[in-house]
Design a protein around this motif. Sequence first.
Motif, PDB file in Angstrom:
ATOM      1  N   THR A  15       0.864  -1.316  -0.097  1.00 15.28           N
ATOM      2  CA  THR A  15       0.071  -0.028  -0.142  1.00 15.28           C
ATOM      3  C   THR A  15       0.983   1.436   0.018  1.00 15.28           C
ATOM      4  O   THR A  15       2.029   1.063   0.068  1.00 15.28           O
ATOM      5  N   LYS A  16       0.143   2.442   0.045  1.00 16.84           N
ATOM      6  CA  LYS A  16       1.175   3.647  -0.049  1.00 16.84           C
ATOM      7  C   LYS A  16       1.754   3.847   1.189  1.00 16.84           C
ATOM      8  O   LYS A  16       2.526   4.619   1.467  1.00 16.84           O
ATOM      9  N   PHE A  17       1.210   3.210   2.457  1.00 19.02           N
ATOM     10  CA  PHE A  17       1.909   3.077   3.621  1.00 19.02           C
ATOM     11  C   PHE A  17       2.920   2.239   3.937  1.00 19.02           C
ATOM     12  O   PHE A  17       3.586   2.463   4.776  1.00 19.02           O
ATOM     13  N   GLY A  18       3.007   1.141   3.279  1.00 21.18           N
ATOM     14  CA  GLY A  18       3.922   0.129   3.544  1.00 21.18           C
ATOM     15  C   GLY A  18       3.503  -1.118   2.751  1.00 21.18           C
ATOM     16  O   GLY A  18       2.482  -1.391   2.097  1.00 21.18           O
ATOM     17  N   THR A  19       4.154  -2.315   3.120  1.00 19.47           N
ATOM     18  CA  THR A  19       3.780  -3.671   2.917  1.00 19.47           C
ATOM     19  C   THR A  19       3.368  -4.529   3.945  1.00 19.47           C
ATOM     20  O   THR A  19       4.419  -4.700   4.979  1.00 19.47           O
ATOM     21  N   PHE A  20       2.513  -5.328   3.841  1.00 17.73           N
ATOM     22  CA  PHE A  20       1.851  -6.150   4.861  1.00 17.73           C
ATOM     23  C   PHE A  20       2.242  -7.541   4.410  1.00 17.73           C
ATOM     24  O   PHE A  20       2.063  -7.953   2.982  1.00 17.73           O
ATOM     25  N   SER A  21       2.675  -8.347   5.359  1.00 20.26           N
ATOM     26  CA  SER A  21       2.874  -9.928   4.776  1.00 20.26           C
ATOM     27  C   SER A  21       2.095 -10.908   5.901  1.00 20.26           C
ATOM     28  O   SER A  21       2.111 -10.463   7.142  1.00 20.26           O
ATOM     29  N   LEU A  22       1.629 -11.764   5.380  1.00 20.30           N
ATOM     30  CA  LEU A  22       0.836 -12.985   6.181  1.00 20.30           C
ATOM     31  C   LEU A  22       1.258 -14.090   5.758  1.00 20.30           C
ATOM     32  O   LEU A  22       0.906 -14.284   4.280  1.00 20.30           O
ATOM     33  N   VAL A  23       1.656 -15.355   6.388  1.00 24.65           N
ATOM     34  CA  VAL A  23       2.073 -16.547   5.855  1.00 24.65           C
ATOM     35  C   VAL A  23       1.285 -17.523   6.894  1.00 24.65           C
ATOM     36  O   VAL A  23       1.455 -17.219   8.229  1.00 24.65           O
ATOM     37  N   TYR A  24       0.696 -18.455   6.360  1.00 18.49           N
ATOM     38  CA  TYR A  24       0.259 -19.616   7.081  1.00 18.49           C
ATOM     39  C   TYR A  24       0.956 -20.764   6.573  1.00 18.49           C
ATOM     40  O   TYR A  24       0.869 -21.113   5.548  1.00 18.49           O
ATOM     41  N   ALA A  25       1.560 -21.480   7.532  1.00 16.24           N
ATOM     42  CA  ALA A  25       2.281 -22.653   7.324  1.00 16.24           C
ATOM     43  C   ALA A  25       2.186 -23.758   8.214  1.00 16.24           C
ATOM     44  O   ALA A  25       2.108 -23.710   9.236  1.00 16.24           O
ATOM     45  N   LEU A  26       2.557 -25.212   7.587  1.00 17.03           N
ATOM     46  CA  LEU A  26       2.406 -26.286   8.383  1.00 17.03           C
ATOM     47  C   LEU A  26       3.894 -27.038   7.927  1.00 17.03           C
ATOM     48  O   LEU A  26       4.330 -26.890   7.114  1.00 17.03           O
ATOM     49  N   GLY A  27       4.325 -27.748   9.242  1.00 20.97           N
ATOM     50  CA  GLY A  27       5.589 -28.357   9.004  1.00 20.97           C
ATOM     51  C   GLY A  27       5.784 -29.681   9.816  1.00 20.97           C
ATOM     52  O   GLY A  27       4.925 -29.837  10.845  1.00 20.97           O
TER      53      GLY A  27
END
Length: 577
Positions: free
Chosen positions: A543-555
Amino acid sequence: MLQRPHFLFLLLFVLSKTFVFGQSKIELDFVNRKEIKPKPTFKYYHKDSISAVKYLESLNRYYQDKGFLLCKYEIQEKTSNKWKVKLDLFEKFQWAKIKNGNLDDELIRLTKFKEKLYNNADFSLTEYQEFTSKLLEDLENKGYPFAKVWLDSVSIGDQKISGVLMINKGPYVKITKINVKGSKKISPKFIATYLRLKEGNAYSEKNLRQISNRLKEISFIKEIRKHEVLFTPEGAEVFIYVETIKNSNFNGIIGIQPDDQTGKINITGELQLRLKNLLKHGEMLNIHWRKLQPQTQDLKIELNWPFLFKTPFGLDGGFYLYKRDTSYLNLRAKAGVQYYFKGGNYLKAFYEFFSTDIISTSLINAPSDLTQLADARTNSYGMSYFNRSLDYIFNPRKGFVIDLEGSVGLKKIRKNPAFDDSLYSDVNLKSTNYSLSAKIEGYIPLAKRHVFKLNNITRTILGNQILENEMFRFGGLNSLKGFGEESFLATFYSIVNFEYRFLIDRNSNVFAFFNAAYYEKNLSSGYFNDWPYGFGVGINFATKFGTFSLVYALGTQQNQPILFRNSKVHFGYIAYF
């Protein structure tokens, strides 16, 4: 009035040639194909008349390049879906000779021109054009942008061509001034040095053509207008138009993961401040702090200053602190000298000092314990190589990144005054350590917005006596997703990641991934290995304010079943300024 019939005739001729364009499939029947030598690979069927005509024109060019300069085709009979074509090659021409007119020894050496190569040789228009283009290119890159090449005294007889190769270099041109316009927040000296442009150097068309692509490699600027060259009686002035973009960043990541033993939720934290080009010289300061577990944290401070004194050399340094609960404290200091190639790629020589100290003396109860944990100092020397070629650094579609490093160091184990000397009886107090690492990323475009990413991280430390507090730490969002941050310790590990990305826009993507690792713990106290792997989905949204990251993982590891209650969720935010 007299010109009108000619105009009508020309119009009718053009219409007759294009009359059947856009109709059904066309079959070509070469009525004299048995007489044509050498034979091409005939293509008989075409999707429409436009494709058929293009193919016939390509046949003409093919034979003209082979020396049949008078070659032509004739459509003798035409129906809606079949054409009868006659292809006449006529006589084949050869070179009689090409004499050197005024090429000097240096140009002869660069172009490898030899008169004997053209004595009664087969005529090839393509080869001649490639030779003259190479000759002009060499001159354009050595200060002669107005050079001309031609064949003089041309004679044609008995299907043989001869001539004299002539060249006019034109005036010698040098770069007299480099003007950087558009932003005062970037040093013109930095831009000129990065682009390998220097006042007084010979004009080089090759270097100028690369300006736009090379500016894209600098993460904190963008080109706002294509560069221009002004030729004057004194030489050439180069005008470069750039402006700075927000590239310094602050980010934080919060990880939520259950404790494998208690089942309670642990929250981990990470903060990073990366400052770029604050002093207008392309420098970078990076401060990175993490608290991965209770009583465990690490701090990283890095500084890079490129192109010292307008040279391709730069300085690179770092300080690293890692405290593991009440077990031990690691300190690392690193200083290096970089030599920059084109594109910001570099070769670096460095010195590294590493110290590790036991915090809790209660961990040592027997001599064998000091072969796992001990106070030590290591002085290492090494080399590293970095090469990045991406179409867009922030969200690439294609390209690669290679980061290689190797070092050798002398390790000395220090006797802790809190322990009796007898505990060190089985400890090798001096030994040599070897460390190697490789990080390789590749991006392959599958379609306009679809990208396949493949990357590998491999690291190993070798020596007669490797301590637990020297081992590599890995796992988590930036290495092996699906597991806790730095939850693995290893003397060797190799991670491979397969990732499909869909590019939402220029700076955003969603992805699905599978990553797996093989790692070893090879200590004097024992040996262990495993093959953990993980998979999941994620999103990076700008976005113009920054970058959002979201990760869902299984291991999973050690052949354990995959459990949804052990899933890992990572949320991050990067604010640019």
